[in-house]
Design an enzyme around this catalytic site. Structure first.
Site, PDB file in Angstrom:
ATOM      1  N   HIS A 166      25.729  -6.724  72.849  1.00  0.00           N
ATOM      2  CA  HIS A 166      26.881  -6.916  71.764  1.00  0.00           C
ATOM      3  C   HIS A 166      25.838  -7.325  70.315  1.00  0.00           C
ATOM      4  CE1 HIS A 166      31.081  -6.278  70.816  1.00  0.00           C
ATOM      5  NE2 HIS A 166      30.746  -7.095  69.821  1.00  0.00           N
ATOM      6  N   ASP A 193      35.976 -14.474  68.895  1.00  0.00           N
ATOM      7  CA  ASP A 193      37.249 -13.627  69.277  1.00  0.00           C
ATOM      8  C   ASP A 193      37.303 -12.588  70.157  1.00  0.00           C
ATOM      9  OD1 ASP A 193      38.427 -14.630  66.963  1.00  0.00           O
ATOM     10  OD2 ASP A 193      37.368 -13.675  65.423  1.00  0.00           O
ATOM     11  N   GLU A 250      42.844 -18.479  61.453  1.00  0.00           N
ATOM     12  CA  GLU A 250      41.963 -17.474  60.610  1.00  0.00           C
ATOM     13  C   GLU A 250      42.898 -16.689  59.626  1.00  0.00           C
ATOM     14  OE1 GLU A 250      40.155 -14.582  63.089  1.00  0.00           O
ATOM     15  OE2 GLU A 250      39.019 -16.134  64.492  1.00  0.00           O
TER      16      GLU A 250
END
Length: 587
Positions: free
Chosen positions: A166, A227, A338
């Site tokens: 990632h 997240d 957030e």
């Protein structure tokens, strides 16, 4: 050992050290039938020079060269040197392959199917490794690293640990090196301790989503998350691991008790606050520079069953930030905070109806978002069903203190797992449309609280003209929850903001959703931050020169470089970060 090589910027192409590009360009007419590509900022054009073309030199960019005896011997000497160097490198390559094949491992090396290790989520950089190691044990990795260490500076081999791939800028790639596939690491199964201070021991190649499911069987959960949960433990701990829980629980690197690490000499070392503390601090947030994390002891706490998930909108940035900063310091806190920016987005309310219920449907239906820059505050409160009534009262009290647009209160109740794994739902949808494996030119910034309004005024007012393909996150965190002994770099102020431009580029597009436009936009943002001296620090940082890395680390650079010389003195690890370059000595 001299550390002078530590100060040299990395060379991304090994041929750069062999060729004098200016000389090669001016000597093209003499290098019969060599192919030449003119390097430009635009698309490269290929030219193949034939003897006929050489006789019509007036049509070429470069003037004809006299074939004097001196020129002939000079060119011949250059070509001999070039081919000799090329031969040396080819021989080194074959020598490296043969030496790796001699190692006795539980797992195996793959020298053929290596292309997948030259790609990552960023989908922009591709550096082909020489081999991919598929370890079945920690000792497999240690043996490989020790072997490369013993080869010394006569080997070009470097090592990169790759989790779920990632990374954004090729950070987990190793050009002509060894990529370690951490997900194939078969260590002991997760081991849970359920005492007064619960924790779980896990392999660094384990995905956080798997830890969540297993820990819930014991009524426990890790305290801090990212997240997106389909990432490996070693990958997030090498950066920081941040999400909406960070204001309260700190990043993931602040919730680790112990690590097992393989250093650049191939030593397997256990480290913690009580044992080998300097290595422990170095590796956490260390961008993979000091060792490969192979196992981690993660702090746990009691797990909730449900989540009250809330979104509200603001049109005033000052009110938005004041409310965010108030909530991260409130006593009866939300568990997750957030925010994100919405620029020129239409149909906003309708987009939320499937998963969020408006508190007042009549007022919500009248809300118009067309053409406005809006700021969404996203909050979550964890609870168990027997505490539902009390939680509702706490939420109402907290919401009453906020200055959001009343008609934009949207609520939803979901399970704890569904909330934490919410991004995966979007991933499945994007994969089904072929929109997941596209370039992701993300830009993540830490911005001091005192500069967030200056930043927002320019970036959200002038640089960004519409919401891009992907969210623009913005939320504050408390510095007191971060351990300043680790390698991660953050602003000096007590409160700072994460601003993340999580953009996806549409392949082949030349418009505002195309890669070049997004990269230009990112550069404009970074240039503004530098010119306005905002004190911004990149998260998941990417630089191409060591001067830029020195500026990133600032006063922490000397400690960072010293730790590198101690734990990875040959600069074997994480070449894709482009911080240090392995010193090569040809025999």
């Amino acid at each position: 050992m001299t550390q002078a090589w530590l100060t040299q910027p990395p060379k991304l192409c090994p041929l750069n050290s062999l060729l004098n590009l200016h000389f090669l360009r001016s000597s093209i007419p003499l290098l019969l039938p060599f192919a030449y590509k003119e390097p430009t900022a635009k698309k490269q054009a290929s030219f193949i020079f034939s003897p006929t073309q050489l006789l019509t030199a007036k049509t070429m960019r470069y003037p004809p060269v006299n074939f004097s005896k001196e020129n002939f011997f000079f060119i011949r000497g250059f070509m001999i040197l070039f081919l000799s160097c090329l031969t040396i490198r080819v021989n080194l390559c074959f020598s490296s392959i043969l030496s790796l094949k001699t190692l006795q491992l539980d797992g195996h090396f793959n020298f053929d199917e290596v292309h997948h290790a030259a790609r990552d989520f960023g989908n922009r950089y591709q550096f082909l490794p020489l081999a991919v190691l598929h370890p079945k044990s920690v000792s497999d990795i240690a043996i490989a690293v020790k072997h490369i260490w013993d080869m010394g500076p006569t080997s070009e081999l470097t090592v990169a640990a790759r989790g779920h791939g990632h990374s954004l800028q090729g950070q987990a790639q190793a050009h002509k090196g060894v990529v370690v596939n951490m997900e194939s690491l078969k260590g002991p199964e997760m081991q849970f301790h359920t005492g007064k201070f619960p924790y779980v021991d896990v392999s660094a190649g384990e995905l956080w989503i798997n830890i969540l499911h297993e820990s819930l069987k014991y009524g426990l959960t890790p305290k801090s998350w990212t997240d997106y949960l389909h990432l490996t433990v070693g990958g997030t701990l090498s950066n920081a691991g941040i999400s909406g829980q960070a204001f309260r629980r700190g990043p993931q690197i602040s919730n680790v008790y112990q690590l097992e690490v393989i250093t650049g000499k191939g030593d397997v070392v256990t480290c913690s606050r009580e044992q080998n503390e300097d290595l422990f601090d170095s590796v956490l947030g260390g961008l993979g520079q000091f060792g490969i994390i192979t196992r981690a002891r993660i702090s746990l706490e009691a797990a909730p069953a449900m989540v009250k998930w809330i979104r509200v909108l603001y049109s005033d940035f000052t009110a938005f930030t004041q409310d965010q900063e108030h909530l991260i310091s409130a006593e009866n806190k939300f568990d997750y905070i957030e925010g994100f920016v919405i620029i020129n987005r239409t149909g906003l309310v309708n987009n939320w109806r499937s998963s969020f219920n408006p508190q007042d449907p009549a007022q919500a239906s009248q809300f118009k978002s067309d053409g406005k820059t809006l700021f969404c505050l996203e909050m979550a409160k964890y609870f168990n069903l027997d505490k539902a009534e009390m939680v509702n009262e706490e939420v109402e009290k907290l919401l009453a203190e906020l200055s959001y647009i009343p008609s934009t209160l949207f609520l939803s109740e979901v399970t704890y797992v569904d909330f934490l794994d919410r991004v995966h739902v979007s991933e499945v949808k994007l994969r089904s449309k072929g929109l997941w494996d596209v370039p992701h030119p993300w830009l993540n910034l830490f911005i001091p609280k005192s500069k967030i309004h200056t930043f927002a005024e320019e970036v959200f007012g002038n640089i960004l003209t519409q919401t891009s393909n992907g969210p623009v996150l913005i939320y504050p965190v408390n510095k007191s929850k971060w351990d300043n002994r680790t390698s991660v770099v953050i602003p000096e102020e007590d409160i700072f903001y994460l601003v993340a431009f999580l953009t996806s580029a549409v392949p082949s597009s030349k418009g505002t959703d195309g890669l070049e436009h997004i990269l230009t936009q990112n550069r404009r943002i970074l240039d503004f931050c530098e010119k306005a001296t905002l004190g911004v620090k990149q998260y998941l940082p990417h630089y191409t020169t060591q001067e830029e890395w020195r500026a990133h680390f600032g006063p922490h650079w000397e400690v960072f470089a010293q730790r590198k010389s101690i734990y990875d003195p040959l600069a074997i690890f994480a070449p894709g970060q482009r911080i240090f370059q392995k010193a090569i000595t040809f025999k």
